[in-house]
Design a protein around this motif. Structure first.
Motif, PDB file in Angstrom:
ATOM      1  N   VAL A  21       7.218   8.676   2.108  1.00  0.00           N
ATOM      2  CA  VAL A  21       7.833   8.320   3.399  1.00  0.00           C
ATOM      3  C   VAL A  21       6.924   7.732   4.176  1.00  0.00           C
ATOM      4  O   VAL A  21       6.830   6.881   4.813  1.00  0.00           O
ATOM      5  N   LEU A  22       6.988   8.695   4.844  1.00  0.00           N
ATOM      6  CA  LEU A  22       6.455   8.971   5.982  1.00  0.00           C
ATOM      7  C   LEU A  22       5.025   8.187   6.689  1.00  0.00           C
ATOM      8  O   LEU A  22       4.359   7.782   6.665  1.00  0.00           O
ATOM      9  N   MET A  23       4.245   8.783   5.812  1.00  0.00           N
ATOM     10  CA  MET A  23       2.792   8.408   4.788  1.00  0.00           C
ATOM     11  C   MET A  23       3.059   6.680   4.713  1.00  0.00           C
ATOM     12  O   MET A  23       1.758   6.409   5.640  1.00  0.00           O
ATOM     13  N   ALA A  24       3.904   6.285   4.053  1.00  0.00           N
ATOM     14  CA  ALA A  24       3.713   4.907   3.795  1.00  0.00           C
ATOM     15  C   ALA A  24       4.441   3.873   5.292  1.00  0.00           C
ATOM     16  O   ALA A  24       4.003   2.816   5.750  1.00  0.00           O
ATOM     17  N   ARG A  25       4.950   4.806   5.592  1.00  0.00           N
ATOM     18  CA  ARG A  25       5.402   4.055   7.111  1.00  0.00           C
ATOM     19  C   ARG A  25       4.366   4.429   8.063  1.00  0.00           C
ATOM     20  O   ARG A  25       3.295   2.846   8.614  1.00  0.00           O
ATOM     21  N   VAL A  26       3.488   5.329   8.095  1.00  0.00           N
ATOM     22  CA  VAL A  26       2.467   5.708   9.005  1.00  0.00           C
ATOM     23  C   VAL A  26       1.305   4.455   8.216  1.00  0.00           C
ATOM     24  O   VAL A  26       0.512   4.067   9.409  1.00  0.00           O
ATOM     25  N   LEU A  27       1.243   4.445   7.038  1.00  0.00           N
ATOM     26  CA  LEU A  27       0.376   3.912   6.638  1.00  0.00           C
ATOM     27  C   LEU A  27       0.570   2.369   7.574  1.00  0.00           C
ATOM     28  O   LEU A  27      -0.291   1.300   7.139  1.00  0.00           O
ATOM     29  N   ALA A  28       1.945   2.209   7.194  1.00  0.00           N
ATOM     30  CA  ALA A  28       2.044   0.089   7.257  1.00  0.00           C
ATOM     31  C   ALA A  28       1.867  -0.170   8.338  1.00  0.00           C
ATOM     32  O   ALA A  28       1.658  -1.256   9.295  1.00  0.00           O
ATOM     33  N   ASP A  29       1.934   0.806   9.927  1.00  0.00           N
ATOM     34  CA  ASP A  29       1.394   0.906  11.136  1.00  0.00           C
ATOM     35  C   ASP A  29       0.645   0.519  11.316  1.00  0.00           C
ATOM     36  O   ASP A  29      -0.200  -0.742  12.297  1.00  0.00           O
ATOM     37  N   ALA A  30      -0.494   0.865  10.459  1.00  0.00           N
ATOM     38  CA  ALA A  30      -2.011   0.904  10.635  1.00  0.00           C
ATOM     39  C   ALA A  30      -1.968  -0.372  10.780  1.00  0.00           C
ATOM     40  O   ALA A  30      -2.721  -1.464  10.863  1.00  0.00           O
ATOM     41  N   ALA A  31      -1.831  -0.963   9.099  1.00  0.00           N
ATOM     42  CA  ALA A  31      -1.745  -2.538   8.801  1.00  0.00           C
ATOM     43  C   ALA A  31      -1.084  -2.928  10.022  1.00  0.00           C
ATOM     44  O   ALA A  31      -2.029  -4.396  10.261  1.00  0.00           O
ATOM     45  N   ALA A  32      -0.359  -3.142  10.433  1.00  0.00           N
ATOM     46  CA  ALA A  32       0.193  -4.305  11.316  1.00  0.00           C
ATOM     47  C   ALA A  32      -0.695  -4.243  12.501  1.00  0.00           C
ATOM     48  O   ALA A  32      -0.789  -5.355  13.245  1.00  0.00           O
ATOM     49  N   ALA A  33      -0.791  -2.898  13.042  1.00  0.00           N
ATOM     50  CA  ALA A  33      -1.517  -2.735  14.127  1.00  0.00           C
ATOM     51  C   ALA A  33      -2.820  -2.894  14.072  1.00  0.00           C
ATOM     52  O   ALA A  33      -3.702  -4.459  14.902  1.00  0.00           O
ATOM     53  N   GLN A  34      -3.641  -3.444  12.944  1.00  0.00           N
ATOM     54  CA  GLN A  34      -5.257  -3.643  12.288  1.00  0.00           C
ATOM     55  C   GLN A  34      -4.983  -5.219  11.672  1.00  0.00           C
ATOM     56  O   GLN A  34      -5.991  -6.319  12.643  1.00  0.00           O
ATOM     57  N   ALA A  35      -4.013  -6.054  11.638  1.00  0.00           N
ATOM     58  CA  ALA A  35      -3.819  -7.241  11.649  1.00  0.00           C
ATOM     59  C   ALA A  35      -3.181  -8.365  12.837  1.00  0.00           C
ATOM     60  O   ALA A  35      -3.618  -9.128  13.240  1.00  0.00           O
TER      61      ALA A  35
END
Lengths: 112, 196
Positions: A21-35
């Motif tokens: 779950v944490l990994m998914a949260r971190v990757l979602a943050d990464a995608a949002a920051a990248q976009a």
């Protein structure tokens, strides 16, 4: 101290691991920051002579138009089409037989 | 860029690739850094939920700083460890301000492959270690965890804590002595008496 080193080794082996779950949260943050739209810094492009000239006139199309008009004026000036002469006569109202552009020079030429 | 090629790249190069929009760079960075970040925050905070929040925040800061990342300035892992140290310090101070009891906040260690009894002993040992660590001054605690649990070298710890290498040596030595003293009264809890 040996006990302590043993304890450290156990601590290393039992370190908290990130959950999925944490990994998914971190990757979602990464995608949002990248976009997120990032201010693009584009290096100014050095224009060549013709490109610079075109930019000065407001684009290549405008420069072509100005060039064509200049060329057409030059051609009309040399060729002097009959139709155009008639039109200029009507507009001017009189017929001009000779036109002395430098009248002062004639006297000098005649004396020689 | 193909994943096999990405896997060979250093963290710093991955950060630059991420900033340039590479979709796989973030996944690989998170896979490399998140376990370390989580382990370090977990050991300092002894609380899984808080450690997860800190780990997520530290990684978020990395994502945000990525476009301005300059290669050769610092190692990414060092930078992230420093962020985690600062975030944990803030949380521990807030916890102290709230006068929460640190010993009650000890998290349950995760189940290993050991038997139930051994698992209980291991959990007790880790709880005792966390409790002893909690008694150390924050800089000593950070230095000891980074040196002896995270396994980092003194120069890198110095960079993370932004102090000199000699100060790190002093902190870890004093921290280890204080830890040994705090644990000496808990030998039974650590399971050593049974072994002897």
């Amino acid at each position: 101290m040996e006990d302590l080193d043993d304890l450290f080794a156990t601590a290393r082996a039992s370190a908290m691991q990130p959950s999925d779950v944490l990994m998914a949260r971190v990757l979602a943050d990464a995608a949002a920051a990248q976009a997120r739209p990032v201010a693009q810094t584009v290096a100014p492009v050095r224009l060549g002579f013709w490109a610079g000239l075109a930019a000065l006139f407001g684009g290549g199309g405008v420069l072509a138009g100005v060039g064509s008009a200049a060329l057409a004026g030059l051609v009309l000036g040399f060729v002097q089409p009959v139709g155009l002469m008639n039109l200029t006569d009507v507009l001017a109202g009189t017929t001009v037989d000779t036109l002395e552009l430098m009248p002062g020079v004639d006297a000098l030429l005649a004396e020689e | 860029m193909p994943r096999d090629t990405l896997a060979e790249l250093a963290d710093e190069a991955l950060v630059v690739l991420y900033a340039n929009g590479d979709p796989d760079a973030a996944r690989l960075l998170a896979k490399r850094l998140l376990p370390r970040v989580m382990g370090y925050a977990g050991r300092l905070l002894s609380d899984r939920a808080e450690a997860e929040d800190v780990a997520q925040e530290a990684m978020l800061r990395l994502w945000r700083v990525a476009p301005e990342w300059r290669q050769g300035e610092a190692k990414v892992s060092t930078w992230v460890y420093r962020v985690v140290s600062n975030l944990c310090t803030d949380r521990l101070r807030a916890r102290q301000r709230r006068r929460a009891e640190a010993l009650d906040d000890v998290a349950e260690p995760e189940d290993g492959k050991a038997s139930v009894v051994a698992g209980l002993i291991e959990a007790d040992r880790m709880a005792a270690l966390d409790a002893a660590l909690a008694t150390l001054p924050e800089r000593q605690r950070e230095a000891v965890v980074l040196r002896h649990i995270e396994g980092l070298a003194n120069p890198e710890i110095a960079e993370i804590l932004q102090i000199g290498v000699e100060a790190v040596e002093s902190l870890t030595a004093r921290g280890k002595r204080a830890l040994a003293a705090a644990l000496s009264g808990q030998r039974a809890a650590l399971g050593y008496e049974e072994a002897e």
